[in-house]
Design a protein around this motif. Structure first.
Motif, PDB file in Angstrom:
ATOM      1  N   ASP A   1      33.553 -57.986  49.973  1.00 15.12           N
ATOM      2  CA  ASP A   1      34.334 -57.095  50.845  1.00 15.12           C
ATOM      3  C   ASP A   1      33.719 -55.703  50.903  1.00 15.12           C
ATOM      4  N   LEU A   2      33.244 -55.194  49.759  1.00 12.32           N
ATOM      5  CA  LEU A   2      32.618 -53.866  49.730  1.00 12.32           C
ATOM      6  C   LEU A   2      31.359 -53.831  50.599  1.00 12.32           C
ATOM      7  N   ASN A   3      30.562 -54.888  50.534  1.00 11.54           N
ATOM      8  CA  ASN A   3      29.349 -54.940  51.349  1.00 11.54           C
ATOM      9  C   ASN A   3      29.676 -54.973  52.836  1.00 11.54           C
ATOM     10  N   ILE A   4      30.688 -55.727  53.203  1.00 15.85           N
ATOM     11  CA  ILE A   4      31.078 -55.803  54.621  1.00 15.85           C
ATOM     12  C   ILE A   4      31.645 -54.469  55.091  1.00 15.85           C
ATOM     13  N   THR A   5      32.486 -53.846  54.269  1.00 11.80           N
ATOM     14  CA  THR A   5      33.070 -52.551  54.626  1.00 11.80           C
ATOM     15  C   THR A   5      31.993 -51.487  54.779  1.00 11.80           C
ATOM     16  N   LEU A   6      31.001 -51.497  53.880  1.00 14.37           N
ATOM     17  CA  LEU A   6      29.890 -50.558  53.977  1.00 14.37           C
ATOM     18  C   LEU A   6      29.118 -50.760  55.272  1.00 14.37           C
ATOM     19  N   ALA A   7      28.884 -52.011  55.646  1.00 16.80           N
ATOM     20  CA  ALA A   7      28.152 -52.304  56.883  1.00 16.80           C
ATOM     21  C   ALA A   7      28.921 -51.804  58.104  1.00 16.80           C
ATOM     22  N   MET A   8      30.220 -52.057  58.158  1.00 16.62           N
ATOM     23  CA  MET A   8      31.032 -51.618  59.294  1.00 16.62           C
ATOM     24  C   MET A   8      31.063 -50.091  59.392  1.00 16.62           C
ATOM     25  N   THR A   9      31.242 -49.419  58.258  1.00 16.67           N
ATOM     26  CA  THR A   9      31.305 -47.955  58.273  1.00 16.67           C
ATOM     27  C   THR A   9      29.967 -47.352  58.674  1.00 16.67           C
ATOM     28  N   ALA A  10      28.867 -47.943  58.200  1.00 15.68           N
ATOM     29  CA  ALA A  10      27.539 -47.435  58.563  1.00 15.68           C
ATOM     30  C   ALA A  10      27.293 -47.576  60.061  1.00 15.68           C
TER      31      ALA A  10
ATOM     32  N   LEU B   1      30.827 -35.348  54.708  1.00 15.68           N
ATOM     33  CA  LEU B   1      31.503 -36.512  55.283  1.00 15.68           C
ATOM     34  C   LEU B   1      30.910 -37.815  54.746  1.00 15.68           C
ATOM     35  N   LEU B   2      29.577 -37.882  54.695  1.00 13.36           N
ATOM     36  CA  LEU B   2      28.935 -39.101  54.196  1.00 13.36           C
ATOM     37  C   LEU B   2      29.330 -39.391  52.750  1.00 13.36           C
ATOM     38  N   ASN B   3      29.269 -38.382  51.914  1.00 15.66           N
ATOM     39  CA  ASN B   3      29.628 -38.574  50.505  1.00 15.66           C
ATOM     40  C   ASN B   3      31.096 -38.945  50.355  1.00 15.66           C
ATOM     41  N   GLY B   4      31.952 -38.287  51.128  1.00 14.53           N
ATOM     42  CA  GLY B   4      33.376 -38.603  51.052  1.00 14.53           C
ATOM     43  C   GLY B   4      33.687 -40.009  51.527  1.00 14.53           C
ATOM     44  N   LEU B   5      33.052 -40.434  52.624  1.00 14.77           N
ATOM     45  CA  LEU B   5      33.285 -41.778  53.137  1.00 14.77           C
ATOM     46  C   LEU B   5      32.782 -42.841  52.164  1.00 14.77           C
ATOM     47  N   PHE B   6      31.649 -42.568  51.515  1.00 13.37           N
ATOM     48  CA  PHE B   6      31.130 -43.550  50.563  1.00 13.37           C
ATOM     49  C   PHE B   6      32.077 -43.682  49.368  1.00 13.37           C
ATOM     50  N   ALA B   7      32.632 -42.569  48.924  1.00  7.78           N
ATOM     51  CA  ALA B   7      33.604 -42.635  47.832  1.00  7.78           C
ATOM     52  C   ALA B   7      34.830 -43.442  48.251  1.00  7.78           C
ATOM     53  N   LEU B   8      35.269 -43.263  49.496  1.00 11.18           N
ATOM     54  CA  LEU B   8      36.418 -44.027  49.999  1.00 11.18           C
ATOM     55  C   LEU B   8      36.103 -45.519  50.080  1.00 11.18           C
TER      56      LEU B   8
ATOM     57  N   PRO C   1      21.065 -54.299  53.866  1.00 10.52           N
ATOM     58  CA  PRO C   1      20.258 -53.282  54.558  1.00 10.52           C
ATOM     59  C   PRO C   1      21.035 -52.020  54.893  1.00 10.52           C
ATOM     60  N   PHE C   2      22.348 -52.136  55.048  1.00 10.10           N
ATOM     61  CA  PHE C   2      23.150 -50.968  55.403  1.00 10.10           C
ATOM     62  C   PHE C   2      23.258 -49.991  54.232  1.00 10.10           C
ATOM     63  N   PHE C   3      23.091 -50.474  53.008  1.00 12.66           N
ATOM     64  CA  PHE C   3      23.065 -49.557  51.866  1.00 12.66           C
ATOM     65  C   PHE C   3      21.852 -48.638  51.966  1.00 12.66           C
ATOM     66  N   TYR C   4      20.704 -49.194  52.368  1.00 13.26           N
ATOM     67  CA  TYR C   4      19.494 -48.389  52.494  1.00 13.26           C
ATOM     68  C   TYR C   4      19.592 -47.433  53.678  1.00 13.26           C
ATOM     69  N   VAL C   5      20.250 -47.886  54.742  1.00 14.72           N
ATOM     70  CA  VAL C   5      20.492 -46.988  55.877  1.00 14.72           C
ATOM     71  C   VAL C   5      21.346 -45.809  55.431  1.00 14.72           C
ATOM     72  N   TRP C   6      22.402 -46.097  54.687  1.00 13.78           N
ATOM     73  CA  TRP C   6      23.310 -45.042  54.208  1.00 13.78           C
ATOM     74  C   TRP C   6      22.582 -44.098  53.254  1.00 13.78           C
ATOM     75  N   LYS C   7      21.826 -44.643  52.322  1.00 11.77           N
ATOM     76  CA  LYS C   7      21.113 -43.822  51.345  1.00 11.77           C
ATOM     77  C   LYS C   7      20.063 -42.953  52.033  1.00 11.77           C
ATOM     78  N   SER C   8      19.387 -43.506  53.032  1.00  8.57           N
ATOM     79  CA  SER C   8      18.397 -42.733  53.773  1.00  8.57           C
ATOM     80  C   SER C   8      19.051 -41.564  54.498  1.00  8.57           C
ATOM     81  N   GLU C   9      20.238 -41.809  55.083  1.00  4.75           N
ATOM     82  CA  GLU C   9      20.974 -40.736  55.749  1.00  4.75           C
ATOM     83  C   GLU C   9      21.369 -39.641  54.757  1.00  4.75           C
TER      84      GLU C   9
END
Length: 395
Positions: free
Chosen positions: A13-22, A47-54, A233-241
């Protein structure tokens, strides 16, 4: 359901939620760029840091909401569960496949998860081995990175110390960088930078700003999560951002200081890059590793599927020259980001397994039984027809 099943479901679920948010974040970014609006880098980073914490806290939020709902402490609302919605659409005729095939699709994720957790032959054991091997590989790289960092810090010379902040000089560091331990923070400066007092002042402003923003803590947190999300892959997109905005936000803060000249700051970055690349080539020629887990002034090594250090440096210089960044009030930003917060919560809630058998699911089960009965009757009729056809005629 066992605890292991529950933990694995939360992980997926966390991986899917991360992908949708990214995806939503990137879409909003493109939309703003199309309309010519440029949001302040510090606000974007926050915003990015706050959303990732959420995102990380979303499973706890869902569990809390479900307990409140069970205790009738929140108003009853229609279900947002994707599985229930799919069943409802099927019963209304929106999905035209046999009922048994549809039920098999609904249980696909549960079957795959069960195969992985029980190490079933085929895809189950293959995915399990891949996940375990990937976790072990990236966890090993993380430990190795911290060991290199610890050795590098031990080899440094203490220059100054103020409270928990240690200012160190290094003969081996490629570029200035910030790091931290459990209690202490470190700013490491290459010794050759002492010969450039003006550059040294700018570098220290930059690195201290990283410490004020908490960038080192966030970087360590993301690195520690990499072994868990290595395949996403969305984790790397998020981390790159985050990495991109972290440096741009820090540059922006330093450039806002009245005594900082933009041209001098840009030339400082250029000279630091040249010195870092030269030292990196020397270390590579000696067969020595150069990577450590820290927040550096700039990147001087190429990474697979990412922009080169030269492109990043050019982007930072161009961003420093931009003066039309929007900096709205945090209250307005909070209102604007509410849809993304709702998206995180609703995505997590919609991925949960149905609590019990609803009326729609009973209807689906009835349809499946009727289809099976119809198939059985057709089979029996065909057998009777064959038997009747094969009988010898009466004399």
């Amino acid at each position: 359901m066992t605890l292991l099943n529950q933990v694995f479901d939360v992980y997926i679920d966390l991986n899917i939620t991360l992908a949708m948010t990214a995806l939503v974040w990137l879409s909003a970014k493109l939309l703003m760029a199309r309309f010519g609006n440029k949001l302040d880098f510090n606000i974007q980073l926050g915003l990015l840091n706050g959303l990732f914490a959420l995102i990380l806290l979303s499973p706890l939020a869902v569990i809390g909401y479900q307990h409140l709902q069970a205790a009738a402490m929140v108003p009853a609302v229609p279900s947002v569960n994707l599985s229930d919605y799919a069943v409802s659409q099927y019963l209304r005729g929106g999905i035209a496949i046999p009922a048994e095939d549809f039920q098999s699709l609904l249980g696909l994720r549960a079957r795959i998860s069960e195969n992985i957790l029980t190490l079933a032959p085929g895809i189950g054991i293959g995915v399990a081995v891949m996940l375990f091997a990937g976790f072990a590989w990236f966890a090993g790289k993380l430990v190795l990175g911290f060991m290199r960092l610890n050795r590098l810090l031990d080899a440094c010379h203490t220059w100054r110390r103020q409270g928990r902040v240690h200012l160190l000089l290094s003969d081996h560091a490629l570029v200035p960088f910030s790091a931290r331990g459990l209690f202490n923070h470190y700013v490491v400066v290459p010794t050759e930078l002492l010969a450039e007092p003006e550059d040294l002042k700018l570098v220290l402003k930059h690195e201290f700003q990283h410490l004020r923003q908490g960038d080192v803590t966030w970087e360590i947190g993301l690195e520690m999560l990499r072994p868990l999300f290595f395949w996403n892959p969305f984790f790397y997109v998020w981390k790159s951002e985050v990495e991109r905005l972290r440096e741009l936000a820090c540059d922006q803060k330093v450039a806002e200081h009245a005594q900082v000249d933009l041209k001098s700051y840009c030339m400082c970055l250029l000279r630091a890059a040249q010195a870092g690349l030269k030292k990196r080539q020397t270390l590579i020629a000696q067969g020595r590793a150069v990577g450590v887990a820290a927040v550096a002034l700039l990147e001087v090594q190429d990474r697979l599927l990412r922009r080169s250090p030269a492109q990043k440096l050019r982007r930072r210089v161009e961003a420093l020259l931009e003066t039309n960044r929007i900096r709205p009030h945090w209250g307005l930003v909070g209102v604007a980001v509410l849809p993304m917060i709702a998206l995180i919560f609703l995505t997590s809630l919609s991925l949960q397994k149905p609590a019990d058998w609803s009326h729609d699911r009973l209807m689906l089960s009835t349809i499946i039984n009727l289809e099976r009965l119809e198939v059985r009757n057709d089979t029996m009729a065909q057998l009777e027809s064959v038997n009747t056809f094969g009988q010898r005629p009466l004399r």
